[in-house]
Design an enzyme around this catalytic site. Structure first.
Site, PDB file in Angstrom:
ATOM      1  N   ASP A 106       1.003  -1.037  -0.051  1.00 49.41           N
ATOM      2  CA  ASP A 106       0.073  -0.641   0.032  1.00 49.41           C
ATOM      3  C   ASP A 106       1.225   1.514  -0.068  1.00 49.41           C
ATOM      4  O   ASP A 106       2.395   1.266  -0.045  1.00 49.41           O
ATOM      5  CB  ASP A 106      -0.959  -0.041   1.418  1.00 49.41           C
ATOM      6  N   ASP A 123      -0.358   5.100   0.690  1.00 45.65           N
ATOM      7  CA  ASP A 123      -0.425   6.310   1.424  1.00 45.65           C
ATOM      8  C   ASP A 123       0.135   5.108   3.160  1.00 45.65           C
ATOM      9  O   ASP A 123      -1.023   4.715   3.484  1.00 45.65           O
ATOM     10  CB  ASP A 123      -2.045   6.987   1.448  1.00 45.65           C
ATOM     11  N   GLY A 134      -8.114   3.320   3.186  1.00 43.91           N
ATOM     12  CA  GLY A 134      -7.750   2.608   3.239  1.00 43.91           C
ATOM     13  C   GLY A 134      -8.808   2.571   1.338  1.00 43.91           C
ATOM     14  O   GLY A 134      -9.054   1.278   0.556  1.00 43.91           O
ATOM     15  N   ARG A 194     -11.507   6.963  -2.638  1.00 38.36           N
ATOM     16  CA  ARG A 194     -12.604   8.030  -2.392  1.00 38.36           C
ATOM     17  C   ARG A 194     -14.148   8.107  -2.156  1.00 38.36           C
ATOM     18  O   ARG A 194     -14.562   8.607  -0.660  1.00 38.36           O
ATOM     19  CB  ARG A 194     -11.581   9.371  -3.384  1.00 38.36           C
ATOM     20  N   SER A 227      -5.825   5.332  -3.757  1.00 42.45           N
ATOM     21  CA  SER A 227      -5.447   6.370  -4.347  1.00 42.45           C
ATOM     22  C   SER A 227      -5.536   6.965  -5.834  1.00 42.45           C
ATOM     23  O   SER A 227      -4.731   6.127  -6.378  1.00 42.45           O
ATOM     24  CB  SER A 227      -4.218   7.097  -3.530  1.00 42.45           C
ATOM     25  N   ASN A 280      -3.869   9.409  -6.725  1.00 41.20           N
ATOM     26  CA  ASN A 280      -3.353   9.933  -6.625  1.00 41.20           C
ATOM     27  C   ASN A 280      -2.216   9.467  -6.915  1.00 41.20           C
ATOM     28  O   ASN A 280      -0.719  10.040  -5.979  1.00 41.20           O
ATOM     29  CB  ASN A 280      -2.465  11.060  -6.237  1.00 41.20           C
ATOM     30  N   ASP A 337      -1.158  -0.284   6.270  1.00 40.03           N
ATOM     31  CA  ASP A 337      -1.763   0.378   7.236  1.00 40.03           C
ATOM     32  C   ASP A 337      -2.921   0.158   7.680  1.00 40.03           C
ATOM     33  O   ASP A 337      -3.472   0.813   8.827  1.00 40.03           O
ATOM     34  CB  ASP A 337      -0.698   1.971   7.755  1.00 40.03           C
TER      35      ASP A 337
END
Length: 249
Positions: free
Chosen positions: A24, A26, A67, A70, A145, A147, A203
Site C-alpha cells: 500500500d 499512504d 484505505g 475516495r 488513491s 493520486n 496500514d
C-alpha cells in the site's frame, strides 16, 4: 529479508518464501495518510457542521475512511452520520452537494497539501524496499488513491515501481476497492504471480482485510495509528511499527 517478531500469531519467516511484496502507499511507503487525514478533515468538518450532526474526528478517519477508494470513503462517512446525498457523477464540480462532488472537493484539498508541503517517504520503508529488492523480490504498489503516481513522483519513488495498481487503474478495470482483495490480486497477476506467493503490506483495516480475503502468503500490518490489535483482528498476520523492523539484523 528476515525479521524480528513484533506482534501477531505468525513470525515473518514466511517472507523467505515470498516472490513479491505488494505495498500500500499512504501510511506504508509515505506519510501521506497524514495528508489525507488533514484533507478529509477540511472536507467534512464544515459538511457535518452544516448538517447539525456530531463533529468530525480523527477516529472517524480510521473507522470509516482509511484505505477505501475516495467515493467509498465519502459514502461511509455520510452513512455513519445518517446523512443522505445524491450520488451525482464523477465529473461533478467540487462545489456540488453530491457524493462525487464531495469526493472531488477532497481531492483538491489533498493536491493543495502535496503542493504546499511535499512528501518524504518513511526512511524505514525505503530501507526495507532496498533490502527486498536486494533479495530479488519483485515489488508493486497497490493503492486506492487516484493520486498514487503523483505521490510516488513527489516522494522520489516513481522509478522504483514499474507495477502500480491505483484508483485510476481500478476504475478503468472495474476492480472493487479494499476490503475486496481484487486490487491486490490484480497487482500479483501483473507481476505474473498468484496471491500465495505474495506478501501484502498495509496500514489500514480495509487493506489487511483484503490481504486476508485474497489468500496471500502473508499480510503485514504497519501500525501508523490504527492500532496493532485492531490490525490483527481485521486480518494482519503480524504487525510492526516500522518496516525497518523487518530487515535482517
Amino acid at each position: 529479508v528476515a525479521a524480528r517478531m513484533i506482534h501477531g500469531s505468525r513470525d515473518a519467516s514466511a517472507l523467505g518464501d515470498a516472490s513479491a511484496l505488494l505495498f500500500d502507499l499512504d501510511g506504508v511507503l509515505t506519510p501521506t495518510a497524514e495528508v489525507h487525514m488533514r484533507a478529509w478533515a477540511r472536507l467534512f468538518a464544515p459538511v457535518l457542521e452544516q448538517h447539525g450532526v456530531a463533529p468530525y474526528t480523527d477516529a472517524d478517519y480510521f473507522a470509516h475512511i482509511d484505505g477505501k477508494p475516495r467515493y467509498d470513503g465519502v459514502r461511509s462517512m455520510l452513512a455513519a452520520r445518517g446523512i443522505e446525498l445524491p450520488e451525482g457523477e464523477p465529473g461533478d464540480a467540487p462545489e456540488a452537494e453530491t457524493v462525487h462532488g464531495l469526493g472531488n472537493r477532497k481531492d483538491l484539498a489533498f493536491t493543495a497539501e502535496i503542493e504546499e508541503h511535499g512528501v518524504e517517504p518513511y526512511p524505514g520503508s525505503v530501507a526495507f524496499l532496498d533490502a527486498a529488492e536486494a533479495s530479488g523480490l519483485a515489488v508493486a504498489v497497490v493503492t486506492s488513491s487516484r493520486n498514487g503516481r503523483r505521490v510516488l513522483q513527489a516522494a522520489g519513488l516513481a522509478d522504483r515501481f514499474e507495477t502500480i495498481v491505483d484508483g485510476v487503474h481500478a476504475a478503468a478495470h472495474g476492480l472493487a476497492g479494499k476490503p475486496s482483495p481484487a486490487t491486490y490480486v490484480e497487482g500479483a497477476q501483473l507481476l505474473g504471480l498468484g496471491p500465495e506467493r505474495c506478501v501484502v503490506v498495509e496500514d489500514a483495516h480495509s487493506g489487511v482485510a483484503a490481504g486476508r480475503a485474497g489468500g496471500f502468503l502473508l499480510t503485514v500490518g504497519v501500525d501508523r495509528g490504527a492500532g496493532a490489535e485492531s490490525l490483527l483482528e481485521h486480518g494482519a498476520d503480524l504487525v510492526v511499527d516500522d518496516l525497518a523492523e523487518l530487515i535482517d539484523s
